[in-house]
Every structure is written in C-alpha cells, then in structure tokens.
Enzyme design. Structure first.
Site, PDB file in Angstrom:
ATOM      1  N   GLU A   1       0.906  -1.223  -0.027  1.00  0.00           N
ATOM      2  CA  GLU A   1       0.070   0.050  -0.140  1.00  0.00           C
ATOM      3  C   GLU A   1       0.889   1.387  -0.089  1.00  0.00           C
ATOM      4  OE1 GLU A   1      -0.379  -2.498   2.088  1.00  0.00           O
ATOM      5  OE2 GLU A   1      -2.311  -3.340   1.335  1.00  0.00           O
TER       6      GLU A   1
ATOM      7  N   PHE B   1      -5.877  -0.645   5.347  1.00  0.00           N
ATOM      8  CA  PHE B   1      -4.693  -0.725   4.897  1.00  0.00           C
ATOM      9  C   PHE B   1      -4.187   0.459   4.115  1.00  0.00           C
ATOM     10  CE2 PHE B   1      -6.403  -5.257   4.327  1.00  0.00           C
ATOM     11  CZ  PHE B   1      -6.474  -5.334   5.861  1.00  0.00           C
TER      12      PHE B   1
ATOM     13  N   HIS C   1     -14.506  -1.302   2.941  1.00  0.00           N
ATOM     14  CA  HIS C   1     -14.422  -1.878   3.912  1.00  0.00           C
ATOM     15  C   HIS C   1     -14.227  -1.085   4.987  1.00  0.00           C
ATOM     16  CE1 HIS C   1     -13.554  -4.890   0.853  1.00  0.00           C
ATOM     17  NE2 HIS C   1     -14.068  -5.760   1.644  1.00  0.00           N
TER      18      HIS C   1
END
Lengths: 321, 293
Positions: free
Chosen positions: A57, A82, A108
């Site tokens: 990431e 993340f 999410h």
C-alpha cells in the site's frame, strides 16, 4: 423504490468504468485487492490503465503520487485499514502536502465489514483523513450516491478520500440522482424538532428513527452529511437554528469523525445540546455485519434515545441565522 | 589554440560548475544557520553531472511533459539541489539566501509546489523511489520516452518502501528509471554498516532484477561509465556512487563535524577559501594550458 441491496464498494467499480470511458488519462492503482474493492471491472475493461502494485500500500500511494505529478488522473483503492492506516505518511507527504489530485478510495470501512474482525474494521479513517488540510472526505450512504460522489471527487481540484463499506444496503436515493458535490449535504426529511446529521449506513437508521420520533410528535430533520470535509456548515447551522438540538450518527469512532466535526461547528457558532451515536473507545471484533451493527449500537433505536436526550435539553430561543 | 583536449576542457568546466554549486551550498547553509551540510556536499558532483550532462531539462520549459524527471529522495540534501537549479538558471540565485526562512521558495525539504524545477516533494526518507516508479509508469502510458532519476541516500535503503518500489520497477520492466545511491557510508547516528548493514547492496538490488554499477561519485567519467553500463542492460538501473561526506571541504571530510551541524561565520569563510583555492587550480588548468601552447 427497489428493495435490492447493494454495497457502496460496488459503486467503485461502476464509477471507475463510467469515468474510464470519459477520461482517457485515468489510471487506477491497486494493492492486490481489486476483487474486493471492485476495481476488477475496470481492470477487465481497461487493462492497460490498471496497475496492480501487489501487496504494498505504501508503494501504491507513492506510485499514485508519481503518476499524478505526470498529469495522470489517479484513483488508488484498498481496504480502508490498509490504505489509510498503512500508508498514512505517504498520503500525508506525497499527496496531501503537495495537494495532488489523487482520489483515494477506502473500502471496508467500519465494523460492518463483519467476520474479518478488528484489524479489518477501520473506525478511524475519517478522523485521520479530515485532519489533512485540503483533503476532501466523503462517506456515501448507498450505491447511487456513492457513484455520484466518486465522480464528484474526480472533479475536485485537490486530493479526496471516499469511504465505502462492504455491507449490502437498500437504496436511499433514486439511481438517477447525481446531485452530490464536495461540501454538499442532502436534507432527506424536513422537521423542526431535532436535527439528525448522519452519514454512511446510519442514514437509513436516521430515517427510521425519524419515523419513530414523529409518532412521539417530534419532527426530526434528517441531513445526509456525506461531505465530512469540507463540512456543509450552512445547512447544518440553518437546521439547528430551527430545531435547537442535534444528534450526530456515524459508523466511526466518536473521536475525530463527523460527531466531532459537527460538535465543533455548533460549539463555535451556535451552541446546542448534541448527542452522538458512534463507536466509543473499543475496537471491532468478528461477527455478522448485522450483529456488529447492533452490538456497537449503530441503530435507529439508539438514534431515537439520543434524540430524546438532546430534545429534552434543546435550546428554546431560536437564534438569528 | 589550446592543447587541452576537448574532453579535459569539458571535465574542467564541469568541475568549475561543481565548485560554484559547493560554494553556494556552504553559503546558504551558513546564512540559514541550519541545514544538512555534509550530506549535501557529498552529492554536489552527482547533481552537477546530472543537471549539466545527463538530464534533458531546461529552465525555459520547466513543465514540459517530455522532460526528464528528477526525484531527490534524500530530501535533506536539498541545498545541493537548490544551488544546482539556481546555477542552472531555474530561479534567481538570490533565492538561495532565504532558504529555510518563513515564506521562502526554498523550504527545509523540497516542495514541488513552491520551487521551479523541483519535480517531486520529499523529506521523509524512503519515498522517492516509489514516486519515481509512478513517474516512469506515466511516461510509458503516455509513450513519452523520458528518463526518471531518483537520487537516494544510502541510509534510506533501510526503509522497506524503497524495496517495494524496487520490486515494482523490475516487475513493470521500467528500463527508463535510474536510481543513484549516495553511498557516503554514514547516517544520522553513525556508520550505515554499524547501525543496519546494507551490504552487499549491489547483490541485493541485482536479486531484485536491477542492473547495478559502481562509480566514484566525485568522478564524472566514472559516473558516465556506470550510466552507460546500466543503460545498456535494458533493466532498471542502479548506480552505487561511493562518496565522501562533506566532500570538497577538508575539515568536513575528516568527520569532525557531522550531520546537521551548520557552520559558524569563521568556518564558512574557511570553507569558501578552500573552495576558491580549488577554483583557482581549475582556472589555471584551463588557461595555463593555453599559455603553454
């Protein structure tokens, strides 16, 4: 209105496809989560403009910055935990400080991720992102508004963060509705008894709460505060001047999110009682999305209780606005 | 007519440029009374070589989409970047004297939004190579054959994100990317090999799919040979440039002053006198040869 349920994360794929057709310079970067973020539909349609950086990431965000510095229109998406958690310094230094127009999409968000548990349930992303000067922060409540808000983020001059969720949701808006913009809000129900500011999955709960409250002769005004930064201050203040009290509801820690943003606005400009429906000082855990929503009190019942609490203490002298 | 061969003349001219840049680095850190002196001086020759010999950039076309890109990953070495850009005509040299001041064009670490010629912001270590990978990918998508050069400190190769980027450069076959590592051997608290060993750095990069060449970071010909070697490979290229911290100022080279130490007025004068001596030697080499002929 349809009874179909669809998650806001599905809107990412839909919006990317729409924008990809229109904007030739658009590139989507990914950290190997395309099937979860729904970037996969864009990847299939425009493989040459989709870049999977692997499970990295930090590098994905830096690559997004490099692409934006070379005049590419860039979307970068991953799980909110993340993207915002792992790569926060990269977002801050390489995107926010140089004010690059990179569109960050965190899927999410919140506890309704479900069974994956605390590591995957991001409850502080909105706080972290709204701290960054110039970063637009959006939290849509259903699929059509999410598509429209991702498109609005694309038209924004600076960096933007869009927070999406995994849980399938019923529609709040008509699928043809595109009236969303950075700094905007939508009044979904008018009332002069109590102002309810909400975003994300709490919009549906706020509307249900308003129905219950109306049976008690309290007319709630429900505002979809999807633009958490910049905050739609005028709309909120105008409403609270009429109602004299406020409830804020969000799927986020009480600290740092919409609750604090609205509370601060009201403290500075028109102090009234404010009650909050949000996650207190606890991380998430495993469970079904519905169980978690109930367990963490992100429900219409809690909004009703909060509304009574605020309404009882409401400011009775209407202010001049 | 001079008997001096053209290549020697070019080298001497470049050396003279490097002395000019070094003097400005010493002056600007002296004026600002802060800034990273020894790690700026270690990259002056690399910067001079890049901006006068390698990069296709020009102050007249500072935003040209086809220009080569440069990312200073070791952002604390920015006095060398600023002095190079000023001497190369990207902005007025007078700007150098407000380095690190409130409202200045020249921030304590590079800010692309403020300074003409600065292609990417940096400061926190370990971020430059990822940005360079993004720039190289943009070049490939746009079919623009520009080169992207990232100059990194050796210490920041301890950052994991540098290796994420190194992996990506190989995965996407980015042959237009060049990583130069300023291998001065020191980091904030001491020697790199004592704090967190990097060696064998070349083998590590090679195992990530890079073409690696070694160079003397204070020798333009050596840097040129290393670049030719990595360019010929068709792989992402890395040049490990051995440098001396504080290079060009003897009392800084010997390590008695470290890290962020700025110079007092007396030390600035000492450093400038030493650099002027070097400058005179270069002038003599250039003109003296002519006199003999």
């Amino acid at each position: 209105m349809t009874t179909e349920r669809i998650s806001t994360r599905d809107a990412y794929g839909t919006a990317l496809l729409q924008l990809g057709e229109r904007v030739e310079s658009l590139v989507a970067v990914d950290a190997d989560a395309a099937s979860s973020t729904r970037a996969s539909v864009f990847a299939s349609r425009f493989p040459e403009r989709y870049l999977n950086l692997g499970i990295s990431e930090q590098n994905m965000v830096l690559v997004a910055a490099g692409l934006a510095l070379c005049e590419r229109t860039v979307f970068a998406a991953s799980f909110a935990s993340f993207l915002v958690g792992r790569a926060y310094e990269q977002i801050r230094d390489a995107i926010a400080i140089p004010s690059l127009p990179v569109r960050l999409v965190g899927t999410h968000g919140g506890v309704t991720v479900g069974e994956d548990g605390a590591t995957h349930q991001m409850l502080e992303d909105i706080a972290l992102m709204r701290l960054l000067p110039g970063m637009a922060v959006l939290c849509p409540s259903d699929h059509p508004s999410a598509v429209a808000q991702i498109c609005a983020a694309n038209a924004w001059k600076g960096p933007a963060y869009v927070r999406l969720g995994r849980m399938p949701l019923p529609l709040v808006y008509d699928p043809s509705d595109t009236d969303f913009h950075i700094g905007g809000a939508r009044i979904l129900r008018e009332g002069d008894g109590v102002t309810i500011c909400a975003c994300g999955i709490l919009i549906r709960e706020a509307l249900e709460a308003a129905t219950i409250l109306s049976q008690q002769n309290i007319n709630a005004e429900v505002i979809d505060c999807y633009s958490i930064s910049p905050l739609p201050s005028e709309i909120i203040l105008s409403s609270v001047h009429r109602t004299g009290c406020c409830v804020v509801a969000e799927e986020h820690f009480l600290k740092g999110g919409l609750c604090e943003a609205v509370s601060h606005l009201l403290c500075e400009h028109y102090p009234v009682p404010v009650s909050s429906v949000a996650v207190r000082d606890f991380f998430g855990q495993s469970g079904t999305p519905e169980e978690l929503q109930e367990y963490y009190g992100l429900t219409s019942e809690r909004i009703v209780s909060a509304a009574f609490q605020a309404w009882t203490l409401r400011r009775r002298s209407p202010g001049v606005f | 007519m001079s008997t001096l061969p053209e290549c020697a003349r070019e080298r001497l001219n470049l050396e003279r440029r490097a002395v000019d840049v070094r003097k400005d680095v010493v002056r600007m850190i002296g004026v600002a009374r802060s800034g990273h002196l020894v790690s700026s001086l270690s990259i002056v020759d690399i910067m001079t070589w890049l901006y006068w010999n390698v990069l296709r950039v020009s102050p007249e076309e500072v935003s040209s989409p086809s220009r080569d890109r440069f990312v200073l990953s070791k952002g604390h070495g920015c006095p060398a970047l600023y002095a190079t850009l000023a001497n190369r005509g990207f902005f007025r040299r007078e700007e150098l004297w407000s380095y690190r001041r409130l409202g200045a064009m020249l921030q304590g670490h590079p800010a692309s939004t403020r300074t003409p010629g600065v292609d990417a912001s940096s400061g926190s270590l370990g971020m430059g190579l990822g940005i360079a990978v993004g720039m190289a990918l943009a070049g490939r998508l746009g079919k623009a054959p520009y080169r992207v050069v990232c100059l990194a400190g050796d210490g920041e190769m301890q950052e994991g994100a540098m290796w994420e980027a190194a992996m990506a450069a190989h995965h996407f076959s980015l042959s237009k990317i060049l990583l130069i590592i300023d291998r001065n051997g020191v980091q904030m608290e001491g020697e790199t090999e004592e704090i967190m060993g990097l060696e064998p750095l070349d083998a590590k990069l090679e195992s990530f799919g890079w073409s690696v060449a070694h160079a003397d970071g204070h020798d333009f010909a050596s840097l040129g040979r290393a670049l030719a070697q990595t360019d010929a490979s068709g792989l992402p290229g890395a040049v490990i440039a051995r440098t001396v911290p504080g290079h060009g100022v003897s009392f800084l080279e010997n390590g008695s002053l470290r890290g962020k130490d700025a110079l007092n007025r007396q030390r600035v004068e000492m450093a400038l006198r030493e650099l002027e001596t070097v400058e005179r030697t270069i002038e003599v080499s250039l003109s003296g040869e002519e006199a003999i002929s």
